[in-house]
Design an enzyme around this catalytic site. Sequence first.
Site, PDB file in Angstrom:
ATOM      1  N   HIS A  40       0.874  -1.189   0.000  1.00  0.00           N
ATOM      2  CA  HIS A  40       0.000   0.000   0.000  1.00  0.00           C
ATOM      3  C   HIS A  40       0.902   1.228   0.000  1.00  0.00           C
ATOM      4  O   HIS A  40       1.535   1.526   1.018  1.00  0.00           O
ATOM      5  CB  HIS A  40      -0.890   0.028   1.235  1.00  0.00           C
ATOM      6  CG  HIS A  40      -1.824  -1.137   1.322  1.00  0.00           C
ATOM      7  ND1 HIS A  40      -3.071  -1.138   0.759  1.00  0.00           N
ATOM      8  CD2 HIS A  40      -1.662  -2.366   1.879  1.00  0.00           C
ATOM      9  CE1 HIS A  40      -3.657  -2.308   0.969  1.00  0.00           C
ATOM     10  NE2 HIS A  40      -2.817  -3.073   1.648  1.00  0.00           N
ATOM     11  N   HIS A  48      -1.908 -12.137   2.400  1.00  0.00           N
ATOM     12  CA  HIS A  48      -1.605 -12.146   3.835  1.00  0.00           C
ATOM     13  C   HIS A  48      -2.279 -13.287   4.597  1.00  0.00           C
ATOM     14  O   HIS A  48      -3.116 -13.061   5.459  1.00  0.00           O
ATOM     15  CB  HIS A  48      -1.917 -10.796   4.484  1.00  0.00           C
ATOM     16  CG  HIS A  48      -3.168 -10.100   3.971  1.00  0.00           C
ATOM     17  ND1 HIS A  48      -4.392 -10.690   3.954  1.00  0.00           N
ATOM     18  CD2 HIS A  48      -3.349  -8.864   3.457  1.00  0.00           C
ATOM     19  CE1 HIS A  48      -5.282  -9.850   3.455  1.00  0.00           C
ATOM     20  NE2 HIS A  48      -4.674  -8.733   3.134  1.00  0.00           N
TER      21      HIS A  48
HETATM   22  C1  NCD Z   1      -4.710  -2.344   4.724  1.00  0.00           C
HETATM   23  C2  NCD Z   1      -4.729  -0.833   4.510  1.00  0.00           C
HETATM   24  O1  NCD Z   1      -4.521  -0.099   5.488  1.00  0.00           O
HETATM   25  O2  NCD Z   1      -4.922  -0.393   3.369  1.00  0.00           O
HETATM   26  N1  NCD Z   1      -4.821  -2.618   6.125  1.00  0.00           N
HETATM   27  C3  NCD Z   1      -4.422  -3.735   6.762  1.00  0.00           C
HETATM   28  O3  NCD Z   1      -4.683  -3.860   7.960  1.00  0.00           O
HETATM   29  N2  NCD Z   1      -3.755  -4.684   6.148  1.00  0.00           N
HETATM   30  C4  NCD Z   1      -5.778  -2.997   3.923  1.00  0.00           C
HETATM   31  C5  NCD Z   1      -5.609  -4.484   3.825  1.00  0.00           C
HETATM   32  O4  NCD Z   1      -4.757  -4.974   3.115  1.00  0.00           O
HETATM   33  O5  NCD Z   1      -6.372  -5.196   4.507  1.00  0.00           O
HETATM   34 ZN    ZN Z   2      -3.147  -5.010   2.150  1.00  0.00          ZN
END
Ligand code: NCD
Ligand code: ZN
Length: 361
Positions: free
Chosen positions: A29, A188
């Site tokens: 991200h 994940h």
């Molecule tokens: C991610 C995000 O903040 O965009 N958050 C997370 O907890 N992993 C979104 C995601 O991949 O679930």
């Molecule tokens: Zn993610």
Amino acid sequence: MTLDSMFDAGSPKAETALTIRRPDDWHVHLRDGAMLKAVLPFTARQFARGIIMPNLVPPVVSVADAASYRQRILEARGADSDFQPLMTCYLTDHTSPNEIERGFAEKVWVAAKLYPAGATTNAHFGVTDIPALAPVLARMEKIGMPVLIHGEATDPAIDIFDREAAFMEAELIPLLKRHEGLKVVVEHATTAETLDIVREHRRHCAATITPHHLIINRTSIFQGGLRPHLYCLPVAKRERHRLALRKAVTSGDSCFFIGTDTAPHVRGKKEAECCSAGVFGGATALQTYIEVFDEAGALDRFEAFASENGARFYGLPLNSGTLTLHKRPDRVAVSVPVEDEEVVIFRGNEPLAWSLGEIRR
Ligand code: NCD
Ligand code: ZN
């Protein structure tokens, strides 16, 4: 891959250096604007390519959105960086098979992300009825485009620690049966049972595993008090699952590869009445992964996990350059500034056993 042990003159301590093909991060991200500029250098320092998640506000749903987001990433990248963003499309109830195919044919995106509606950060435009997505998934199957799945059930009545397991049984397994030629990446993965499902369907299924899920379990989130910077989705599970994840990555199994899910949120959004989900693991990712392989006596398997399995699954060429890592103590900053706020770094200011070394292109 080369493993060198050297004895420094005058020092009895051996120093180990591992040189591997340049690695990729199959789940990143990067956000946008000031946040993008602040976090991109950490990913670009470690990885040659990254699969860029499309959950911006508003999400990346069209070929035009993805092309302009890619352009912003290339502009934010330093002049000396060759980091390649690999774009994705955010699937909604209204995604058209033709738009999906067009973006793939024009090489704007390489995969599409399936968020069950409401499952995580910025997933409210996600898919409400996965079986109804069949025409889109059938087209992706036909053109060889992978679907990347956030595998958590969204029914608020389901215990948060059971949501991944519930999704796998109710949605993933039927989807794998409906689309036997579709490349599916379970993003994940956090449970031992998910790993088994992936192994069982490895002919067309693989999984990414994050650095933080190899380090923390669900108790870590409550260690001495509530630790918002360790809260992410899927939430960390029991210790037995963490051990299964460590075993899976260090096993050498080709259906598992890096996907850091580095998900930065400013401190104010984490230390809040309602804390946003996401761990910013991007600044210490490779150092964390290699430590896990080293502790397992599996350094000889690190290169496949970091630099080969993902590209092979996606059907993309392997990188040609190398990156060297040194077994030499390191410590990174506790946080990274973003305008007048900051993002707390996972394992920031903690002793790390390995350091990043030279990149050869
Ligand atoms: C991610 C995000 O903040 O965009 N958050 C997370 O907890 N992993 C979104 C995601 O991949 O679930
Ligand atoms: Zn993610």
